[in-house]
Write a protein that holds these residues in place. Structure first.
Motif: not given
Length: 256
Positions: A153-154, A156, A247-250, A253
């Protein structure tokens, strides 16, 4: 003249004691004694109306092993922090305990944590022991902060449903690994990199009126208990036509 062993011990004892006390005062990995209860009217998971502003995500993150916090809420800075919590009754409790994520604010009778029912039972050695713990309702515990871990997961960005493009933007940050706090967030125009410092509206929710236009970049200030601070800049931007509820993945991490 040679000093005797007894003289050396007398000479160095105060120094050793001072060193031990200093190490104890700065210990970031030590367990702290407290008490914990659980949501008596909840299902296995946490609440989806928590003060951190995570919504339904706050009930199911970490498999539902979540908790409210009292002082550890820290006006919202503590939202998303992870703690190892273990009860101390050797008849029922395991040495490992359970790792919980702070998603809400609240307190019970002399407690630092109110765990989800699932998390409370997972402190036990067995299923039968879990039933005994739940029957007690409130137990003595010890806890310490530990790094959060979200494999694959990044971090988010969850745009709050109450956001109103292009006039008002509110969002929370999900899946932050590690054991540092996000203490400031800047929102920047990607074309000229003019940045605006956002407000922590409540919990983990960051807001701004009249947000910058165009694709937007975030800068997150990570602060550790040791005073160390660093800025984290996502790879991916918030799109120009962002929408409430999305939702937006950056693309980034924190390594742990």
């Amino acid at each position: 003249m040679a000093l005797s062993l007894q003289s050396l011990l007398i000479l160095f004892a105060p120094l050793l004691l001072a060193q031990t006390l200093a190490e104890a005062a700065t210990c970031s990995n030590c367990f702290i004694h407290s008490r914990a209860a659980y949501y008596p009217n909840s299902d296995e998971h946490g609440t989806d109306v928590g003060a951190c502003g995570f919504g339904s995500f706050g009930a199911t993150i970490n498999g539902g092993d979540v908790s409210t916090a009292s002082d550890l809420y820290r006006n919202g800075v503590g939202c998303g922090a992870c703690y190892q919590v273990r009860c101390t009754n050797s008849n029922y409790c395991s040495d490992k305990g359970v790792t919980v994520v702070i998603t809400d604010q609240g307190s019970g009778p002399n407690t630092d944590f109110i765990l989800s029912r699932r998390a409370f039972g997972r402190m036990a050695q067995t299923t039968d022991a879990a039933a005994s713990l739940l029957a007690l309702g409130v137990v003595d515990i010890e806890y310490r902060r530990v790094p959060c871990s979200y494999p694959n997961k990044n971090i988010t960005i969850k745009i709050d449903e109450n956001s109103n493009y292009p006039h008002y933007l509110a969002f929370a940050l999900w899946y932050q690994q590690g054991d540092k706090d996000i203490t400031a967030v800047q929102l920047c125009e990607t074309k000229n990199f003019v940045c605006k410092l956002l407000d922590r509206s409540y919990g983990a929710v960051w807001t701004t009126t009249s947000p910058p236009s165009g694709p937007l970049s975030l800068r997150m200030l990570l602060s550790g208990e040791d005073g160390d601070e660093s800025w984290l800049v996502p790879v991916n931007n918030i799109p120009e036509t962002w929408k409430g509820g999305e939702t937006y993945d950056t693309g980034v991490q924190i390594n742990i």
